[in-house]
Design a protein around this motif. Structure first.
Motif, short mmCIF file in Angstrom:
data_model
loop_
_atom_site.label_atom_id
_atom_site.label_comp_id
_atom_site.label_asym_id
_atom_site.label_seq_id
_atom_site.Cartn_x
_atom_site.Cartn_y
_atom_site.Cartn_z
N HIS A 286 0.84 -1.20 0.00
CA HIS A 286 0.00 0.00 0.00
C HIS A 286 0.87 1.25 0.00
O HIS A 286 2.09 1.18 0.22
CB HIS A 286 -0.91 0.01 1.24
N ASP A 288 0.82 5.17 1.90
CA ASP A 288 0.16 6.00 2.91
C ASP A 288 -0.04 7.36 2.26
O ASP A 288 0.87 8.19 2.28
CB ASP A 288 1.02 6.08 4.16
N HIS A 342 4.74 -0.33 -0.03
CA HIS A 342 5.42 -1.13 0.99
C HIS A 342 4.40 -2.01 1.69
O HIS A 342 3.18 -1.78 1.60
CB HIS A 342 6.15 -0.22 1.99
FE LIG Z 1 2.34 2.10 5.43
#
Ligand SMILES: [Fe+2]
Ligand SMILES: O=C(O)CCC(=O)C(=O)O
Length: 388
Positions: A286, A288, A342
């Motif tokens: 994913h 962030d 990551h």
């Molecule tokens: Fe993350």
């Protein structure tokens, strides 16, 4: 942020997905006797970067592998830094600058870091135990939300209830009473849940509708500190009641983030996610990406069982680097690294690979056995960030 990682045909084909499958925990099906304990399938870990052994060879021989440098910093441990992120084109590795300095022409090669830093063993065993206690007792307390909120509303004292072998059971609502501190759960008819002793439940039917606190603790996957995230809207909801991030956590995060902060600026720590991993749990690849300024650092600390972390590039097609994360390691993702996929495909819960012996020694007092029991087969990650 999370969630977009379903194993669709397309995602099966990306380099990130392939790496996840390589490290993920699979059990061998074909054990001859069904009574035999199922065995984890062996996995080739030869390509996993091990910053603990990199630190050892730096300490002993002053050697560093290519692509990794060590930063001069006032942290009392070496801070390793990746010189380029995975998937980055070679021609961007160094930026060539021409400087006109007092008529003299100089050629300067500037190597920009990838914004990814790794501090192996950043936290002492005492500090690790402190944050493990906090993660299990205080951090999942309302107003902080957890994955259990959606079903049960706010739950108080889950860890104590698990220790005392309580069960969570539905309680009939008193007229007019609602969820006191969960602004999203406005439905007055919503069932209310309360911890009680299993024997105190009036009927068998009630017992079957109750859930042991120990099961809920095992199924705790995340809690959020500071500004609360509304997963249904995939956005921070500043109108939700929230607590401040503990001072000690902010102090630690600021110290780690310092190398990636512009001179004189301080990171504002507004939100944190605590991830809880049990055997077989993973965190899919994913980004962030819900924060206003992506280049601001995220400070991420590992507690408990050893894990494999994957750091990919800006596309899921970029083959990721795999590295071990151990209890006490801290990672800083800033700048370019903030834009990189990551995830955590694997945690190791077997005695040999988990590497939790120092925690076992520290949690040896009778009062601490409940923490030890949990952390022996679990991993906790706390990551802290600036939102606006
Ligand atoms: Fe993350
Ligand atoms: O568990 C980890 O080390 C990474 C956690 C993470 O990437 C996240 O919560 O966004």
């Amino acid at each position: 942020m999370y969630g977009s990682d379903s194993a669709t045909d397309e995602s099966e084909r990306t380099a990130f997905r392939k790496a996840e499958k390589k490290y993920k925990l699979y059990y061998d099906q074909n054990t001859k006797s069904s009574k035999k304990k199922k065995q984890p399938r062996p996995v080739d870990l030869s390509e996993v970067i091990d910053f603990k052994s990199i630190k050892e060879s730096l300490d002993q021989r002053g050697e560093l592998p290519t692509g990794i440098s060590v930063l001069q910093h006032d942290f009392d441990r070496p801070v390793f830094c990746l010189e380029k992120r995975p998937g980055r084109f070679n021609f961007l590795d160094g930026i060539v600058m021409l400087c006109l300095n007092n008529v003299e022409l100089k050629l300067v090669v500037v190597f920009s870091s990838a914004g990814f830093y790794f501090i192996p063993g950043a936290l002492s065993t005492e500090e690790q135990c402190h944050w493990i206690r906090e993660s299990l007792t205080n951090f999942p307390q309302p107003h902080n939300r957890t994955n259990h909120n959606a079903v049960y509303g706010p739950i108080h004292d889950l860890f104590t209830a698990a220790k005392e072998k309580m069960v969570l059971a539905e309680e009939n609502l008193q007229a007019g009473s609602g969820h006191e501190d969960d602004s999203l759960a406005s439905d007055m008819n919503a069932p209310k849940w309360k911890f009680c002793e299993e024997d105190s439940l009036p009927s068998k039917r009630n017992k079957s509708k109750s859930t042991p606190a120990s099961v809920l603790l095992r199924k705790l996957r995340w809690s959020t500190l500071g500004l609360q995230f509304d997963w249904s809207k995939r956005a921070y909801n500043i109108s939700l009641p929230h607590n401040k991030i503990p001072h000690a956590l902010c102090r630690l995060a600021r110290k780690v983030a310092a190398p990636e902060m512009p001179f004189g600026e301080e990171l504002q720590l507004e939100a944190a996610i605590v991830n809880y991993f049990g055997p077989g749990d993973m965190l899919g690849g994913h980004l962030d990406d819900m924060e206003a300024d992506w280049s601001r650092p995220i400070v991420s600390m590992s507690l408990g069982c050893k894990a494999v972390f994957l750091l990919g590039g800006k596309s899921r097609e970029d083959p990721p680097l795999a590295m071990f994360l151990r209890s006490g390691d801290i990672v800083l993702m800033a700048g370019e690294a903030r834009e990189c996929f990551h995830g955590v495909p694997r945690i190791f819960t077997d005695e040999e690979s988990a590497e939790v012996t120092p925690l076992e020694l520290q949690f040896s007092h009778e009062d601490d056995l409940c923490f030890l029991d949990y952390i022996k087969t679990s991993r906790i990650n706390i990551n802290i960030r600036q939102v606006f």
